[in-house]
Scaffold this active site. Sequence first.
Site, short mmCIF file in Angstrom:
data_model
loop_
_atom_site.label_atom_id
_atom_site.label_comp_id
_atom_site.label_asym_id
_atom_site.label_seq_id
_atom_site.Cartn_x
_atom_site.Cartn_y
_atom_site.Cartn_z
N ASP A 15 -23.84 30.58 14.11
CA ASP A 15 -24.24 29.28 13.53
C ASP A 15 -25.71 29.06 13.85
O ASP A 15 -26.28 29.71 14.74
CB ASP A 15 -23.39 28.15 14.14
CG ASP A 15 -23.80 26.80 13.58
OD1 ASP A 15 -23.96 26.69 12.35
OD2 ASP A 15 -24.01 25.84 14.37
N SER A 16 -26.29 28.09 13.17
CA SER A 16 -27.68 27.76 13.44
C SER A 16 -27.85 27.13 14.83
O SER A 16 -28.96 27.02 15.31
CB SER A 16 -28.18 26.79 12.38
OG SER A 16 -27.32 25.66 12.34
N CYS A 78 -21.83 28.59 9.93
CA CYS A 78 -22.80 27.65 9.40
C CYS A 78 -22.62 27.51 7.88
O CYS A 78 -22.64 28.51 7.16
CB CYS A 78 -24.19 28.20 9.72
SG CYS A 78 -25.55 27.23 9.10
N GLU A 157 -26.12 16.01 17.66
CA GLU A 157 -26.79 16.77 18.74
C GLU A 157 -27.15 15.85 19.91
O GLU A 157 -27.19 16.27 21.06
CB GLU A 157 -28.06 17.45 18.22
CG GLU A 157 -27.80 18.44 17.11
CD GLU A 157 -27.84 19.90 17.55
OE1 GLU A 157 -28.53 20.19 18.53
OE2 GLU A 157 -27.18 20.72 16.89
N CYS A 188 -20.43 20.66 6.78
CA CYS A 188 -21.43 20.99 7.80
C CYS A 188 -20.72 21.08 9.14
O CYS A 188 -19.81 20.29 9.43
CB CYS A 188 -22.52 19.91 7.83
SG CYS A 188 -23.69 20.10 9.17
N HIS A 190 -21.49 20.22 12.07
CA HIS A 190 -21.60 19.10 13.02
C HIS A 190 -20.67 17.92 12.69
O HIS A 190 -20.33 17.15 13.57
CB HIS A 190 -23.03 18.56 13.03
CG HIS A 190 -24.00 19.47 13.72
ND1 HIS A 190 -24.25 20.74 13.28
CD2 HIS A 190 -24.78 19.27 14.80
CE1 HIS A 190 -25.15 21.30 14.07
NE2 HIS A 190 -25.49 20.43 15.00
N1 DGL Z 1 -24.92 24.51 10.96
C1 DGL Z 1 -25.49 23.82 9.84
C2 DGL Z 1 -24.50 23.73 8.69
O1 DGL Z 1 -23.31 23.82 8.88
C3 DGL Z 1 -25.93 22.41 10.24
C4 DGL Z 1 -27.16 22.36 11.08
C5 DGL Z 1 -28.37 22.99 10.44
O2 DGL Z 1 -28.98 22.41 9.52
O3 DGL Z 1 -28.71 24.08 10.85
O4 DGL Z 1 -24.90 23.62 7.57
#
Ligand code: DGL
Length: 263
Positions: A15-16, A78, A157, A188, A190
């Site tokens: 993931d990011s 992600c 976050e 997403c 989060h």
């Molecule tokens: N992990 C990203 C997503 O699910 C969210 C956070 C980001 O923008 O990197 O799209």
Amino acid sequence: MENKPFHTLKVGVFDSGLGGLTVLSELTKVSSGVKFFYLGDTARVPYGIRSDETIIKYSLECTRFLLKFEIDILVIACNTASAKATEVLKKEFPFLKIFEVITPAVEVVSSVAKRSVGIIGTPATVKSNIYLTRLKALNPSLEVFQKPTPLLVPLVEEGITDGKVAFEVLKYYLWEWKEKIDTLLLGCTHYPLLENSIKKLFPHWGIVNSAKPLAQKLKPLLNFGGKNEIRLYFTDKTAFLEDMVKRVSLKGEVKGVEIGNLL
Ligand code: DGL
């Protein structure tokens, strides 16, 4: 006697940043005897505001890192990377089983939504139209709305998932859909951490967290008996890293956490 598998299945998840831990959590809940390797690219989060080229470059680097562990399966946790990099990763690593979060979520939403669906995600995910196009293709009778909700990522976050500020931001984005939609798709990583607050504000909506359909899809591949082993890797020690790791429930033994310049 326990039937020990000859080869322990290794699953890489990237993931990011920290949000993908919600996906890892769902995956561990439906698994046994699997070794998980999670990479959160905390040094370069967010991906959702970046160009396609950058998202693809980062996704390739994350995958190459996870391949060092000889993973059998790659999960793109992600949503942004799922939307932008899946095809490239499949081409680049044809020997790897690759799963993304979008396809299973769309299948579930298409069958549970009654009339109209709202999709929320990062600017890159929404701009790709991937959820909208796939959902319309599966169920053309559904009315589909989508919008980017970028403030929700830093909110989570920061650990602000409940209370006045969280409610105000959620209302700012979602109030106009109050009577318009019956199902909300959390596109997403989060957003599942805000699910309880969304339910409090919009109790009449059905909510689909894209991590859960993915976990259900993978469940038949992930059960060998015994404990899962989990290793976590992050590319930077960000302010809320430890807090987020504590907040997400992982089923299995966390064998190690490594933070540093890994890529
Ligand atoms: N992990 C990203 C997503 O699910 C969210 C956070 C980001 O923008 O990197 O799209």
